[in-house]
Design a protein around this motif. Structure first.
Motif, PDB file in Angstrom:
ATOM      1  N   VAL A 111     -40.564  23.527  36.210  1.00  0.00           N
ATOM      2  CA  VAL A 111     -41.126  24.856  35.624  1.00  0.00           C
ATOM      3  C   VAL A 111     -42.221  24.467  34.465  1.00  0.00           C
ATOM      4  O   VAL A 111     -43.218  24.995  34.262  1.00  0.00           O
ATOM      5  N   ARG A 112     -42.079  23.268  33.911  1.00  0.00           N
ATOM      6  CA  ARG A 112     -43.005  23.136  32.804  1.00  0.00           C
ATOM      7  C   ARG A 112     -44.348  22.607  33.484  1.00  0.00           C
ATOM      8  O   ARG A 112     -45.219  22.685  32.895  1.00  0.00           O
ATOM      9  N   TRP A 113     -44.133  21.640  34.536  1.00  0.00           N
ATOM     10  CA  TRP A 113     -45.488  21.177  35.189  1.00  0.00           C
ATOM     11  C   TRP A 113     -45.450  21.711  36.569  1.00  0.00           C
ATOM     12  O   TRP A 113     -44.522  21.295  37.593  1.00  0.00           O
ATOM     13  N   PRO A 114     -46.511  22.011  37.230  1.00  0.00           N
ATOM     14  CA  PRO A 114     -46.706  22.583  38.386  1.00  0.00           C
ATOM     15  C   PRO A 114     -46.749  21.337  39.363  1.00  0.00           C
ATOM     16  O   PRO A 114     -47.616  21.199  39.948  1.00  0.00           O
ATOM     17  N   TRP A 115     -45.824  20.443  39.479  1.00  0.00           N
ATOM     18  CA  TRP A 115     -45.977  19.311  40.563  1.00  0.00           C
ATOM     19  C   TRP A 115     -44.489  19.350  40.810  1.00  0.00           C
ATOM     20  O   TRP A 115     -43.461  19.753  40.332  1.00  0.00           O
ATOM     21  N   ARG A 116     -44.533  18.569  42.085  1.00  0.00           N
ATOM     22  CA  ARG A 116     -43.006  18.203  42.417  1.00  0.00           C
ATOM     23  C   ARG A 116     -42.983  16.684  42.978  1.00  0.00           C
ATOM     24  O   ARG A 116     -44.102  16.105  43.314  1.00  0.00           O
ATOM     25  N   TRP A 117     -41.740  16.334  43.279  1.00  0.00           N
ATOM     26  CA  TRP A 117     -41.726  15.054  43.670  1.00  0.00           C
ATOM     27  C   TRP A 117     -42.149  14.887  45.282  1.00  0.00           C
ATOM     28  O   TRP A 117     -41.727  15.874  46.181  1.00  0.00           O
ATOM     29  N   PRO A 118     -42.881  13.912  45.560  1.00  0.00           N
ATOM     30  CA  PRO A 118     -43.290  13.777  47.121  1.00  0.00           C
ATOM     31  C   PRO A 118     -42.043  13.587  47.784  1.00  0.00           C
ATOM     32  O   PRO A 118     -41.055  13.125  47.427  1.00  0.00           O
ATOM     33  N   SER A 119     -42.078  13.901  49.195  1.00  0.00           N
ATOM     34  CA  SER A 119     -40.984  13.790  50.039  1.00  0.00           C
ATOM     35  C   SER A 119     -40.507  12.181  50.127  1.00  0.00           C
ATOM     36  O   SER A 119     -39.407  11.968  50.258  1.00  0.00           O
ATOM     37  N   ASP A 176     -45.414  13.546  27.419  1.00  0.00           N
ATOM     38  CA  ASP A 176     -44.292  12.760  27.357  1.00  0.00           C
ATOM     39  C   ASP A 176     -43.432  13.072  26.108  1.00  0.00           C
ATOM     40  O   ASP A 176     -42.300  13.245  26.333  1.00  0.00           O
ATOM     41  N   ALA A 177     -44.240  13.550  25.002  1.00  0.00           N
ATOM     42  CA  ALA A 177     -43.417  13.762  23.799  1.00  0.00           C
ATOM     43  C   ALA A 177     -42.500  15.110  24.059  1.00  0.00           C
ATOM     44  O   ALA A 177     -41.201  15.144  23.607  1.00  0.00           O
ATOM     45  N   VAL A 178     -42.852  16.391  24.817  1.00  0.00           N
ATOM     46  CA  VAL A 178     -42.251  17.298  25.232  1.00  0.00           C
ATOM     47  C   VAL A 178     -40.790  17.089  25.922  1.00  0.00           C
ATOM     48  O   VAL A 178     -39.971  17.520  25.592  1.00  0.00           O
ATOM     49  N   VAL A 179     -41.408  16.124  26.979  1.00  0.00           N
ATOM     50  CA  VAL A 179     -40.095  15.918  28.026  1.00  0.00           C
ATOM     51  C   VAL A 179     -38.942  15.019  27.040  1.00  0.00           C
ATOM     52  O   VAL A 179     -37.864  15.339  27.159  1.00  0.00           O
ATOM     53  N   VAL A 180     -39.357  14.055  26.315  1.00  0.00           N
ATOM     54  CA  VAL A 180     -38.378  13.255  25.655  1.00  0.00           C
ATOM     55  C   VAL A 180     -37.731  14.056  24.487  1.00  0.00           C
ATOM     56  O   VAL A 180     -36.599  13.837  24.296  1.00  0.00           O
ATOM     57  N   GLY A 181     -38.442  14.997  23.940  1.00  0.00           N
ATOM     58  CA  GLY A 181     -38.030  15.807  22.801  1.00  0.00           C
ATOM     59  C   GLY A 181     -36.881  16.697  23.291  1.00  0.00           C
ATOM     60  O   GLY A 181     -35.967  16.953  22.585  1.00  0.00           O
ATOM     61  N   ASP A 182     -37.228  17.323  24.701  1.00  0.00           N
ATOM     62  CA  ASP A 182     -36.331  18.227  25.135  1.00  0.00           C
ATOM     63  C   ASP A 182     -34.997  17.591  25.379  1.00  0.00           C
ATOM     64  O   ASP A 182     -33.744  17.951  25.529  1.00  0.00           O
ATOM     65  N   ALA A 183     -34.904  16.251  26.066  1.00  0.00           N
ATOM     66  CA  ALA A 183     -33.957  15.476  26.549  1.00  0.00           C
ATOM     67  C   ALA A 183     -33.076  15.185  25.474  1.00  0.00           C
ATOM     68  O   ALA A 183     -31.784  14.938  25.457  1.00  0.00           O
ATOM     69  N   PHE A 184     -33.463  14.828  24.317  1.00  0.00           N
ATOM     70  CA  PHE A 184     -32.815  14.135  23.230  1.00  0.00           C
ATOM     71  C   PHE A 184     -32.722  15.189  22.119  1.00  0.00           C
ATOM     72  O   PHE A 184     -32.233  14.993  21.086  1.00  0.00           O
ATOM     73  N   ALA A 185     -33.200  16.553  22.072  1.00  0.00           N
ATOM     74  CA  ALA A 185     -33.301  17.475  21.145  1.00  0.00           C
ATOM     75  C   ALA A 185     -33.753  16.757  20.001  1.00  0.00           C
ATOM     76  O   ALA A 185     -33.263  16.899  18.762  1.00  0.00           O
TER      77      ALA A 185
END
Length: 790
Positions: free
Chosen positions: A767-775, A677-686
């Protein structure tokens, strides 16, 4: 004593000390197979220590020899199932050996014992014994005093206890053996040491004690100490459980956090009638695919419970030796997921092992859990199209009624159902009044529903049938002139009726082919072959399936006879009474003074006040979301900040930061770690400080001691500072939207909001995580007639 004999004694004593933790590993592994790896590692390590002492190798040479022995002999001793003819290491063997140095400890601690060697768990005793034998043997042969050799053996014993189970193998025997060998060995070394005492001359001088006398004396002291220690341990043995690392490391998992799949039964039938959900290859004839097993009723839904033996929430991580007591035909079944999503994992029979395929194989295996009591599997990561796995399972034959004629019900303590209508007890008693044996009672309940009832999914207007299985719906089904429903209602009704008679019953939801479908073909599961049935436990036999649902061609009779209306004779009605003429108001002249019009100013004032009141009311209504949402968020923050445990206050601070990021539109993956979660939040808000804060939160929460009040205050100060910087990096309008956002408040509930529409951010996350949104998570306004709009 000669040096050769001393070497024999030292190596023998070291081997006996290492044997204690080898025996201690017995409850951790399924069977004696681990002994080959453990004893082999000990012998190889002692051999390296002896060669190093003979040839006077340096520490680096001994370490290099240990590494070479680990990779050369590890395949044959610990990973024989991956080696050629069980001896020659392959590329896969070397890969697992390299990863096992780091990962084998975590895999062992996150798996419920007893574990199997086919999962690579023999690496742990092999590596531990190899390193401990090299250290202990080298110290025993090359260092004086010999007490230093006890240190690696004692560390190994502590590691075995920490990595083992809460129920030790033979604690008194292990402790006595370790103490006897250590004390005798040290006493023997002491007897070998030259005497330092001064001996006076003369006939009256006493001769010093011989080595034999010292050995006998030391042995006597050791014997007394052992007897006293064993006796004290037997009398004052701790009553509480032994705490081990597995109790701390295994992540908590509660299947009750996920909704009951039975609630979506009618949705699958309606929306996926012809949509392939998954395919099964190798399904034996007559076998069923199980999706979920439920044994608790709340009055609204049948779900899982944590009560009773083999309850439907007793899940453990996947391993390679599950269902060890299963009896039946061993088969291999392959399942390929297509349209099915969610955590519930289709399986067949009593599963012994699961092998996942595809790019998400490791993630699925780590998040997979299995319940041996209900033969149900879940994957907390969630299934999606493209996932596949192979089941090594055992499928038992269904016993006949004749074989169950004299078999009683299993003496299980089933969960107590809540809010069950009282009328069901009388209905169950009437249905089984003539039944004499247990199987006859079950068949009577099944026949009452399957024979007297009618089938309908409620999708046809001509055959109405309400969805759901709440108490009111089940009571309406049983008391109606025509019982109309589908598998959902009939399975729940039979399970509740059986429980009123004390019969151990549970509801199963799954799939199975039609009777006329040829065997050996690939079974394609969809909403049309989705079913729910009842399982009843018989003593010594296990759970036997029963189908209370009427045949699909047994539809309700929609023709109703209208009651005949008898015409009534016409009666001459009397004329209405004569009414008096209405009195008209008298005409009154307008005698008002023109100045009286000024008195109308009071009405104007009242009108102004009314408009002002309505305006204030509208403003209050407009401000209500701010006040209510702000109050809820403030209460949530206060609850986290004032948690009873300081570690919970640290976790609450991190949750506060994550929730604020979610309110600003940051999409976070469910079940992710703080670091992810920290990677995502850190990238979103620099904001690089988020990663540091996540590491600190993990250290404080999972550390050996609770954080202090000062640590909590400092952590929350950093959280507030980062949250404040988040707001400054966004526009004022975006900050207002974040304050009104309900996304974090509703997360985890059935009212949870879908993810944001930021396609670019979604692609970066993909790209960061190998998963995708379910349809099923796509936005509803982007659909029209089943087509995606550009």
């Amino acid at each position: 004593m000669t040096p050769d004999r001393r070497w024999v004694v030292d190596l023998s004593a070291t081997a006996l000390l290492l044997a204690v933790p080898i025996v201690g590993f017995w409850p951790t592994f399924a069977g004696p197979g681990y002994l080959v790896a453990a004893i082999g590692g000990a012998l190889v390590g002692l051999g390296i220590a002896m060669l190093g002492a003979q040839r006077r190798w340096s520490v680096l040479v001994v370490a290099a020899a240990t590494v070479v022995a680990y990779f050369v002999l590890g395949g044959a001793l610990a990973l024989s199932h991956t080696a050629i003819i069980g001896v020659i290491p392959t590329v896969e063997t070397l890969r697992q050996l390299a990863l096992g140095i780091v990962m084998s400890w975590k895999e062992l601690l996150t798996t419920v014992p007893p574990v199997a060697g086919v999962d690579g768990f023999y690496l742990v005793p092999f590596l531990l014994l190899l390193v401990a034998a090299v250290l202990a043997g080298s110290l025993a042969l090359r260092v004086r005093p010999a007490v230093w050799a006890l240190l690696p053996a004692a560390v190994l014993l502590v590691a075995q206890i920490a990595l083992g189970t809460s129920e030790p193998a033979a604690p008194l025997v292990e402790g006595a053996l370790f103490a006897v060998v250590a004390a005798a060995w040290l006493a023997l070394h002491q007897s070998w040491a030259p005497s330092q005492a001064a001996v006076p001359l003369g006939d009256e001088a006493a001769s010093p004690p011989t080595s034999r006398n010292r050995v006998v004396l030391a042995a006597a002291v050791v014997a007394v100490a052992v007897v006293a220690g064993v006796g004290a341990s037997a009398v004052a043995a701790p009553a509480g459980p032994r705490y081990i690392l597995r109790d701390i490391v295994i992540p908590p998992f509660d299947v009750r956090d996920y909704p009951s799949p039975l609630q979506s039964f009618r949705g699958y039938v309606r929306d996926a009638a012809t949509t392939p959900l998954f395919t099964v290859t190798g399904l034996p004839e007559g076998a069923r695919v199980r999706l979920a097993t439920m044994d608790a009723y709340s009055g609204q839904v049948f779900t899982v419970s944590d009560q009773g033996a083999g309850s439907s929430s007793a899940f453990t991580p996947l391993r390679g030796n599950m269902s060890a007591d299963a009896n039946g035909e061993s088969v291999s079944v392959r399942v390929a997921i297509r349209g099915l999503t969610g955590v519930w994992m289709p399986d067949v029979g009593e599963v012994r092992s699961v092998s996942f395929d595809g790019p998400r194989a490791d993630e699925l295996r780590r998040t997979g859990h299995y319940n041996e009591g209900t033969d149900t599997a879940v994957v907390t990561l969630g299934l999606r199209e493209g996932d596949a796995y192979t089941l090594e399972t055992v499928v038992a034959d269904t016993p006949s009624d004749a074989s169950l004629a004299d078999t009683p019900f299993a003496p299980l303590k089933m969960p107590t159902h809540e809010h069950v209508p009282q009328e069901l007890a009388d209905i169950a008693a009437d249905a089984t009044a003539e039944a004499e044996t247990p199987i006859e009672r079950v068949r009577a309940l099944q026949s009452m529903l399957a024979t007297d009832g009618f089938f309908s999914h409620g999708l046809d207007i001509a055959s109405p049938s309400r969805a759901g299985h709440g108490a009111e719906r089940i009571l309406t089904l049983l008391e109606a002139e025509q019982m109309v429903g589908d598998d959902e209602q009939y399975a729940v009704a039979m399970a509740l009726l059986a429980s009123e008679l004390g019969i151990p019953a549970r509801v199963v939801m799954g799939f199975h082919p039609d009777e006329d479908e040829p065997a050996g073909t690939v079974f394609e599961a969809n909403g049309d072959n989705l079913h729910a049935w009842v399982e009843v436990a018989f003593d010594g036999v296990g759970w036997v399936p029963f189908d209370p649902t009427p045949p699909e061609d047994q539809t309700p009779d929609t023709q109703t006879t209208k009651p005949r209306v008898e015409p009534k004779p016409q009666v001459l009605q009397p004329p209405p009474p004569q009414q008096d003429p209405a009195e008209l108001p008298s005409v009154i002249p307008d005698d008002r003074d023109p100045d009286d019009d000024d008195k109308g100013d009071g009405g104007v004032l009242a009108l102004v006040l009314a408009i002002g009141g309505v305006s204030l009311l509208l403003l209050a209504v407009l401000a209500a979301p701010f006040v209510i949402i702000g109050g809820l968020k403030a209460a949530r923050r206060r609850r986290r900040l004032e948690a009873e445990r300081s570690a919970d206050r640290i976790s609450g601070g991190w949750d506060e930061l994550v929730d604020r990021a979610v309110d600003y539109g940051t999409a976070l993956r469910g079940g992710a770690t703080r670091s992810e979660d920290a990677v995502v939040v850190g990238d979103a808000f620099a904001e690089p400080r988020v990663t540091v804060l996540a590491e600190r939160a993990d250290a404080e929460v999972f550390g050996p001691a609770d954080p202090s009040a000062a640590d909590v205050d400092e952590f929350w100060r950093q959280v507030d500072e980062i949250v404040s910087d988040m707001g400054r990096s966004r526009s004022p309008w975006r900050r207002v939207r974040a304050r009104l956002s309900l996304r974090a408040l509703l997360a985890g509930t059935r009212f949870a909001l879908p993810g944001p529409r930021n396609t670019a951010a979604r692609e970066r996350r993909a790209v960061r995580w190998p998963w995708r949104w379910p349809s099923s998570w796509r936005w509803p306004w982007r659909r029209e007639n089943g087509q995606e709009q550009g």
